[in-house]
Design an enzyme around this catalytic site. Structure first.
Site, PDB file in Angstrom:
ATOM      1  N   HIS A  75     -15.640 -39.894  -2.254  1.00  0.00           N
ATOM      2  CA  HIS A  75     -16.108 -38.838  -3.165  1.00  0.00           C
ATOM      3  C   HIS A  75     -15.002 -38.493  -4.164  1.00  0.00           C
ATOM      4  O   HIS A  75     -13.826 -38.515  -3.835  1.00  0.00           O
ATOM      5  CB  HIS A  75     -16.584 -37.598  -2.403  1.00  0.00           C
ATOM      6  N   ASP A  77     -14.840 -35.597  -5.928  1.00  0.00           N
ATOM      7  CA  ASP A  77     -14.529 -34.171  -6.075  1.00  0.00           C
ATOM      8  C   ASP A  77     -13.477 -33.729  -5.055  1.00  0.00           C
ATOM      9  O   ASP A  77     -13.258 -34.380  -4.029  1.00  0.00           O
ATOM     10  CB  ASP A  77     -15.797 -33.301  -5.937  1.00  0.00           C
ATOM     11  N   ASP A 107      -7.711 -36.434   0.544  1.00  0.00           N
ATOM     12  CA  ASP A 107      -9.162 -36.177   0.587  1.00  0.00           C
ATOM     13  C   ASP A 107      -9.735 -36.164  -0.817  1.00  0.00           C
ATOM     14  O   ASP A 107      -9.923 -35.108  -1.388  1.00  0.00           O
ATOM     15  CB  ASP A 107      -9.425 -34.860   1.314  1.00  0.00           C
ATOM     16  N   GLU A 139     -19.272 -33.921  -2.884  1.00  0.00           N
ATOM     17  CA  GLU A 139     -19.287 -34.065  -1.420  1.00  0.00           C
ATOM     18  C   GLU A 139     -18.926 -32.739  -0.763  1.00  0.00           C
ATOM     19  O   GLU A 139     -19.542 -32.328   0.212  1.00  0.00           O
ATOM     20  CB  GLU A 139     -18.286 -35.149  -0.973  1.00  0.00           C
ATOM     21  N   GLU A 140     -17.920 -32.071  -1.324  1.00  0.00           N
ATOM     22  CA  GLU A 140     -17.374 -30.874  -0.675  1.00  0.00           C
ATOM     23  C   GLU A 140     -18.377 -29.720  -0.683  1.00  0.00           C
ATOM     24  O   GLU A 140     -18.200 -28.741   0.013  1.00  0.00           O
ATOM     25  CB  GLU A 140     -16.080 -30.432  -1.377  1.00  0.00           C
ATOM     26  N   GLU A 167     -12.755 -41.477   4.125  1.00  0.00           N
ATOM     27  CA  GLU A 167     -12.210 -40.135   4.387  1.00  0.00           C
ATOM     28  C   GLU A 167     -10.958 -40.274   5.251  1.00  0.00           C
ATOM     29  O   GLU A 167     -10.808 -41.252   5.987  1.00  0.00           O
ATOM     30  CB  GLU A 167     -13.247 -39.281   5.150  1.00  0.00           C
ATOM     31  N   HIS A 361      -7.663 -29.983   2.244  1.00  0.00           N
ATOM     32  CA  HIS A 361      -8.124 -28.611   1.966  1.00  0.00           C
ATOM     33  C   HIS A 361      -7.015 -27.575   2.124  1.00  0.00           C
ATOM     34  O   HIS A 361      -7.298 -26.422   2.429  1.00  0.00           O
ATOM     35  CB  HIS A 361      -9.307 -28.228   2.889  1.00  0.00           C
TER      36      HIS A 361
HETATM   37 ZN   LIG Z   1     -13.464 -35.551   1.881  1.00  0.00          ZN
END
Ligand SMILES: [Zn+2]
Length: 387
Positions: A75, A77, A107, A139-140, A167, A361
């Protein structure tokens, strides 16, 4: 010692993290950049825009057309980054003592950069099987882009055999995770004086009955949990996370809301929960509410419905990645990914990518160069197998 391919990947990663593709913002510039690199390598590239015109998925193919392809998916984003919490600029790659710092390094722009850096290896000789690149948006915020991409592939009858979702797993094979379905249910009643409860519709009381039904479903999920799976706990869970509503002790509550989630171990369990709760609202609660106030309402907003990835006895993706990394151990994880959506299309799927979810994150997110090295070795091995 860093591999030459890894040096290339670091350069590409520096370019990719400079696109501030936070989920709320457009990703088109990054998609265009990736499209150019793939086209330059001879790939057939499709950019699939969303209805807002600000986001897009990218699907590209190297080698022959046809079934039995291998998808490398990531992903585009990232989650937001508050510069005040970061030691360095979150959108500028900072290389320090074997760690590559920036938002999205682990990520999961690191994996995307690795797949692009591996293009020379993939194009050095004709491929025997199609190799696809699937780069998604949003995705997030609930795997929205992947949902579109997968339904697009289904509509066009493209069903690759294997998908590797990059991931961050520290390059270990992950063959399963539970689903994660998140909801907010809002109740609109009719306010009135607390001394005349029959003249209003108490949204807080209906929310309480809704929660009581959720708790019955929670117990039912535990009782019907499939035996013999390796998830912890092995049954589908349900959690009521927040309840709010009403304004004062002597006022019939006019509005209330419940935030809740379920983490199904099977797609059927997820369907069971939504089916039971919808029936309870439509057949029991709403008719009672509307007998007093025709405008009464119960609405459930889907915050996200991430499909689970079911561990399979036969999994060609697991066998392939195990052969490439030399580590056959397959793990289960607690975090959700886009993998379940690809699995639902009939593909063999694993999650395997560089970096650790422990660094995702967070401020000062980083990817170890050694992880990128390991990923480049896997992709170089894949290229050799596809020739
Ligand atoms: Zn991810």
């Amino acid at each position: 010692m860093t591999l030459p391919l890894t040096e290339a990947a670091i350069g590409i990663l520096a370019d990719l993290v400079a696109y501030p593709t936070v989920s709320t913002d457009p990703n088109l510039a990054m998609i265009a950049d990736l499209a150019t690199r793939l086209e330059d390598a001879g790939a057939r590239v499709e950019i699939l825009g969303d209805e807002t015109g600000t986001k897009a998925n990218l699907f590209a193919t190297l080698g022959p057309d046809g079934p039995d392809g291998i998808v490398l998916s990531g992903h585009t984003d990232v989650v937001p980054a508050d510069p005040a919490e970061w030691t360095t600029d979150p959108f500028c790659l900072h290389d320090n003592a074997g760690r590559l710092y920036a938002r999205g390094t682990c990520d999961m722009k690191g994996f995307i950069a690795a797949t692009i850096a591996a293009l020379p290896a993939f194009t050095a000789a004709p491929l025997r099987r199609p190799l696809h690149f699937a780069f998604t948006h949003d995705e997030e915020t609930g795997c929205i882009g992947a949902r579109h991409l997968v339904s697009d592939l289904e509509r066009r009858n493209i069903c690759p055999g294997i998908a590797i979702i990059g991931e961050p797993t520290e390059m270990r094979i992950v063959e399963g995770h539970k689903g994660c379905h998140e909801y907010t249910t809002r109740f609109t009643g009719a306010e009135g004086h607390g001394s005349e409860p029959d003249k209003g519709v108490n949204a807080a009381e209906y929310a309480a009955r809704f929660v009581a039904r959720l708790l019955e479903i929670k117990a039912a999920l535990k009782a019907r949990g499939p035996v013999g799976n390796r998830f912890d706990p092995p049954w589908s869970t349900l959690n009521v996370g927040r309840i709010s509503g009403g304004s004062a002790r002597n006022v019939i509550a006019g509005a209330a809301e419940v935030e809740w989630e379920t983490r199904p171990v099977t797609a059927e369990d997820g369907d069971f929960v939504t089916r039971e709760m919808r029936a309870f609202c439509e057949e029991v609660l709403l008719p009672e509410m509307r007998r007093v106030a025709p405008t009464a309402e119960i609405r459930t907003e889907v915050i996200g419905e991430i499909a689970g990835l079911m561990p399979m006895d036969d999994n060609a993706a697991r066998d392939l990645v195990a052969a490439l990394t030399g580590d056959p151990t397959a793990h289960l994880v607690a975090f959700g990914t886009e993998a379940g959506l690809f699995q639902a299309l009939g593909m063999s799927v694993v999650v395997c990518g560089p970096g650790s979810i422990a660094q995702a994150h967070k401020p000062d997110e980083y990817l170890e160069t050694a992880q990128l090295d390991a990923c480049m070795r896997m992709l170089a091995g894949l290229a050799a197998r596809l020739r």
